[in-house]
Write a protein that holds these residues in place. Structure first.
Motif, mmCIF file in Angstrom:
data_model
loop_
_atom_site.group_PDB
_atom_site.id
_atom_site.type_symbol
_atom_site.label_atom_id
_atom_site.label_comp_id
_atom_site.label_asym_id
_atom_site.label_seq_id
_atom_site.Cartn_x
_atom_site.Cartn_y
_atom_site.Cartn_z
ATOM 1 N N MET A 1 0.851 -1.183 0.000
ATOM 2 C CA MET A 1 0.000 0.000 0.000
ATOM 3 C C MET A 1 0.891 1.239 0.000
ATOM 4 N N ALA A 2 0.669 2.118 -0.944
ATOM 5 C CA ALA A 2 1.450 3.341 -1.037
ATOM 6 C C ALA A 2 1.103 4.269 0.125
ATOM 7 N N SER A 3 2.130 4.865 0.670
ATOM 8 C CA SER A 3 1.933 5.773 1.790
ATOM 9 C C SER A 3 1.635 7.178 1.264
ATOM 10 N N ALA A 4 0.773 7.894 1.987
ATOM 11 C CA ALA A 4 0.404 9.247 1.564
ATOM 12 C C ALA A 4 0.263 10.137 2.783
ATOM 13 N N ILE A 5 0.371 11.435 2.553
ATOM 14 C CA ILE A 5 0.164 12.426 3.603
ATOM 15 C C ILE A 5 -1.115 13.178 3.260
ATOM 16 N N TYR A 6 -2.048 13.221 4.209
ATOM 17 C CA TYR A 6 -3.329 13.907 4.024
ATOM 18 C C TYR A 6 -3.287 15.200 4.819
ATOM 19 N N SER A 7 -3.435 16.329 4.117
ATOM 20 C CA SER A 7 -3.361 17.651 4.742
ATOM 21 C C SER A 7 -4.667 18.398 4.528
ATOM 22 N N CYS A 8 -4.933 19.373 5.412
ATOM 23 C CA CYS A 8 -6.085 20.251 5.256
ATOM 24 C C CYS A 8 -5.812 21.183 4.078
ATOM 25 N N LYS A 9 -6.743 21.262 3.140
ATOM 26 C CA LYS A 9 -6.554 22.105 1.964
ATOM 27 C C LYS A 9 -6.520 23.593 2.335
ATOM 28 N N GLU A 10 -7.228 23.963 3.409
ATOM 29 C CA GLU A 10 -7.310 25.360 3.829
ATOM 30 C C GLU A 10 -5.990 25.871 4.420
ATOM 31 N N CYS A 11 -5.436 25.137 5.400
ATOM 32 C CA CYS A 11 -4.251 25.651 6.115
ATOM 33 C C CYS A 11 -2.984 24.827 5.879
ATOM 34 N N GLY A 12 -3.111 23.650 5.255
ATOM 35 C CA GLY A 12 -1.940 22.853 4.922
ATOM 36 C C GLY A 12 -1.390 21.984 6.044
ATOM 37 N N VAL A 13 -2.042 21.967 7.219
ATOM 38 C CA VAL A 13 -1.533 21.171 8.324
ATOM 39 C C VAL A 13 -1.740 19.671 8.038
ATOM 40 N N ASP A 14 -0.738 18.857 8.409
ATOM 41 C CA ASP A 14 -0.824 17.403 8.248
ATOM 42 C C ASP A 14 -1.866 16.876 9.229
ATOM 43 N N LEU A 15 -2.885 16.177 8.726
ATOM 44 C CA LEU A 15 -3.974 15.675 9.573
ATOM 45 C C LEU A 15 -3.666 14.313 10.187
ATOM 46 N N ASN A 16 -2.489 13.782 9.890
ATOM 47 C CA ASN A 16 -2.040 12.517 10.471
ATOM 48 C C ASN A 16 -3.031 11.379 10.218
ATOM 49 N N LEU A 17 -3.596 11.332 8.999
ATOM 50 C CA LEU A 17 -4.495 10.233 8.619
ATOM 51 C C LEU A 17 -3.654 9.117 8.026
ATOM 52 N N SER A 18 -3.832 7.904 8.530
ATOM 53 C CA SER A 18 -3.025 6.780 8.080
ATOM 54 C C SER A 18 -3.735 5.988 6.986
ATOM 55 N N PRO A 19 -3.061 5.776 5.837
ATOM 56 C CA PRO A 19 -3.649 4.954 4.776
ATOM 57 C C PRO A 19 -3.978 3.538 5.262
ATOM 58 N N HIS A 20 -3.334 3.119 6.347
ATOM 59 C CA HIS A 20 -3.595 1.801 6.937
ATOM 60 C C HIS A 20 -5.064 1.671 7.374
#
Length: 127
Positions: A1-20
């Motif tokens: 499974m490819a790893s990804a970083i999910y960020s808030c589109k408004e402020c750019g903060v990493d939301l720490n959502l795990s693809p797992h």
């Protein structure tokens, strides 16, 4: 499974959502999947949660509608943008035959499903 970083589109903060914890797109949920990504678990410290209880007709999909909608808003802790909702239509918490042996129903407790709007997220590959 490819790893990804999910960020808030408004402020750019990493939301720490795990693809797992990401549900596959083809998994069926009563509230639907269109334009969203659904997770089984999230880092609650990244969000604020606000209960929503509306009494008026609503339509999630062509076949799924109701009068009273109970759900919880997921709000970015950093900027206050609404990024999704929590629904209680995840997998059944108990492994049983269901009410009257008809399978899972609203009577059987279900795991929460964290449904994020794709237009509220920025997805970038993990490097």
């Amino acid at each position: 499974m490819a790893s990804a970083i999910y960020s808030c589109k408004e402020c750019g903060v990493d939301l720490n959502l795990s693809p797992h914890y990401l549900f596959p797109a083809e998994v069926y949920f009563e509230a639907g999947n269109k334009g969203t990504l659904s997770f089984s678990a999230i880092d609650a410290s990244k969000f604020r949660f606000q209960k929503e209880d509306k009494i008026r007709p609503f339509f999630e999909t062509l076949d799924y509608w109701g009068i009273q909608r109970k759900r919880t808003k997921i709000i970015c802790n950093s900027c206050g943008r609404l990024v999704g909702h929590v629904y209680d239509d995840g997998p059944p918490i108990t492994d049983g035959p269901g009410q009257f042996h008809f399978g899972p129903s609203q009577v059987i407790p279900r795991a929460p499903r964290y449904r994020f709007k794709t237009k509220a997220l920025t997805v970038s590959p993990h490097t």
